[in-house]
Design a protein around this motif. Structure first.
Motif, PDB file in Angstrom:
ATOM      1  N   VAL A  47     -22.283  37.888   3.841  1.00 27.47           N
ATOM      2  CA  VAL A  47     -22.464  38.728   5.023  1.00 27.47           C
ATOM      3  C   VAL A  47     -23.820  39.404   4.922  1.00 27.47           C
ATOM      4  O   VAL A  47     -24.137  40.024   3.903  1.00 27.47           O
ATOM      5  CB  VAL A  47     -21.362  39.798   5.129  1.00 27.47           C
ATOM      6  N   ILE A  98     -25.715  40.561  12.548  1.00 23.15           N
ATOM      7  CA  ILE A  98     -24.849  40.478  11.376  1.00 23.15           C
ATOM      8  C   ILE A  98     -24.428  39.020  11.237  1.00 23.15           C
ATOM      9  O   ILE A  98     -23.833  38.454  12.150  1.00 23.15           O
ATOM     10  CB  ILE A  98     -23.607  41.378  11.509  1.00 23.15           C
ATOM     11  N   HIS A  99     -24.765  38.423  10.103  1.00 21.50           N
ATOM     12  CA  HIS A  99     -24.482  37.012   9.868  1.00 21.50           C
ATOM     13  C   HIS A  99     -23.317  36.847   8.904  1.00 21.50           C
ATOM     14  O   HIS A  99     -23.206  37.575   7.910  1.00 21.50           O
ATOM     15  CB  HIS A  99     -25.700  36.314   9.256  1.00 21.50           C
ATOM     16  N   PHE A 100     -22.467  35.854   9.188  1.00 19.49           N
ATOM     17  CA  PHE A 100     -21.403  35.433   8.279  1.00 19.49           C
ATOM     18  C   PHE A 100     -21.626  33.950   7.992  1.00 19.49           C
ATOM     19  O   PHE A 100     -21.533  33.122   8.906  1.00 19.49           O
ATOM     20  CB  PHE A 100     -20.022  35.627   8.908  1.00 19.49           C
ATOM     21  N   VAL A 158     -16.886  44.519  13.594  1.00 16.57           N
ATOM     22  CA  VAL A 158     -17.134  44.295  12.171  1.00 16.57           C
ATOM     23  C   VAL A 158     -17.002  45.634  11.470  1.00 16.57           C
ATOM     24  O   VAL A 158     -17.661  46.610  11.849  1.00 16.57           O
ATOM     25  CB  VAL A 158     -18.535  43.705  11.909  1.00 16.57           C
ATOM     26  N   ARG A 193     -11.617  37.311   9.782  1.00 14.75           N
ATOM     27  CA  ARG A 193     -11.994  37.381   8.371  1.00 14.75           C
ATOM     28  C   ARG A 193     -11.524  38.678   7.714  1.00 14.75           C
ATOM     29  O   ARG A 193     -11.600  39.750   8.325  1.00 14.75           O
ATOM     30  CB  ARG A 193     -13.511  37.310   8.209  1.00 14.75           C
ATOM     31  N   ILE A 210     -14.651  43.858   4.001  1.00 21.67           N
ATOM     32  CA  ILE A 210     -15.304  43.648   5.291  1.00 21.67           C
ATOM     33  C   ILE A 210     -14.322  42.892   6.174  1.00 21.67           C
ATOM     34  O   ILE A 210     -13.772  41.863   5.761  1.00 21.67           O
ATOM     35  CB  ILE A 210     -16.610  42.855   5.150  1.00 21.67           C
ATOM     36  N   ARG A 212     -13.586  41.219  10.154  1.00 21.25           N
ATOM     37  CA  ARG A 212     -14.176  40.766  11.419  1.00 21.25           C
ATOM     38  C   ARG A 212     -13.054  40.367  12.365  1.00 21.25           C
ATOM     39  O   ARG A 212     -12.135  39.633  11.976  1.00 21.25           O
ATOM     40  CB  ARG A 212     -15.100  39.572  11.183  1.00 21.25           C
TER      41      ARG A 212
END
Length: 253
Positions: A47, A98-100, A158, A193, A210, A212
């Motif tokens: 993340v 925000i990257h996953f 998130v 997630r 975390i 999502r």
């Protein structure tokens, strides 16, 4: 605008991530002290909270395109990119993205990051474009839930979650958690997630978990605000956490 409605009911929105976290035991939550080798042959989710330099979005888009193609060669993928529109809880500068990204294992994760072609692309495109970044390398929690997949039409949440220390807080949250989990699905919340970071880089402190998720509608969330069952459980929820950052935004992927 749908985000203006959210601002009027922050207390409601920030309840969403609480309801589905895996706080059964502190030993499960506090994964930062676990041996990294425990992640062998397990899926890894990286993340990244990304802050871009002014006028560098085009360069960063090129990095995502080229880097993503290499990632796929390793069996990984960028599974979700969220552009935050507001910070519903916490005090933090809003990231641009925000990257996953998911990887089959920590071994694949390490090989990808050492790939000469990827390193070249990262140095050429990402490094000049990024002002700041915090990265959390995470494993899946042992919390069982119905995993669902949204799309770019949905509103996303998130949550970076920081638990209070001590078994009494875990017990308090479990009481809240068990009851709320039977209520929340009525209001159209879908979870993608639940992960627990075990290593991190950057200025933002490593969270315990975390989460999502996405919402069928913002109206459904507002209805939850007046639900007496939920309101009666809020005190237990509030006593369980030390800190949190809760972002609401749109998905570009």
């Amino acid at each position: 605008m749908k985000y203006l409605k959210v601002i009027t009911s922050i207390a409601l929105v920030t309840t969403l991530f609480y309801a589905y976290n895996s706080i059964a035991q502190n030993s499960n939550i506090n994964s930062k002290n676990k041996n990294k080798m425990e992640t062998q042959n397990e899926e890894i989710v990286n993340v990244a909270l990304i802050y871009l330099k002014e006028s560098e979005k085009a360069r960063f888009e090129e990095y995502k395109k080229k880097g993503g193609a290499i990632l796929e060669k390793y069996g990984g993928k960028i599974e979700r990119i969220i552009q935050p529109k507001m910070l519903a809880k916490g005090n933090l500068e809003l990231p641009d993205e925000i990257h996953f990204a998911s990887y089959p294992s920590i071994e694949v994760f390490n090989k990808f990051n050492e790939d000469p072609e990827f390193v070249k692309i990262r140095n050429e495109y990402a490094v000049p474009a990024i002002k700041d970044i915090s990265i959390f390398t995470s494993r899946n929690t042992d919390f069982e839930f119905k995993k669902e997949t949204g799309d770019k039409t949905k509103t996303y949440g998130v949550a970076l979650i920081y638990f209070n220390n001590g078994q009494k807080y875990a017990k308090l949250f479990e009481e809240y958690h068990d009851k709320v989990c039977t209520i929340m699905p009525e209001f159209g919340t879908h979870f993608e997630r639940f992960i627990a970071p075990f290593q991190s880089k950057g200025n933002i402190k490593q969270p315990d978990e975390i989460h999502r998720f996405y919402f069928d509608s913002m109206e459904g969330l507002q209805e939850m605000e007046t639900d007496e069952r939920m309101k009666s459980l809020f005190p237990k929820r509030d006593a369980s956490l030390k800190n949190l950052y809760f972002f609401i935004g749109e998905a570009s992927l």
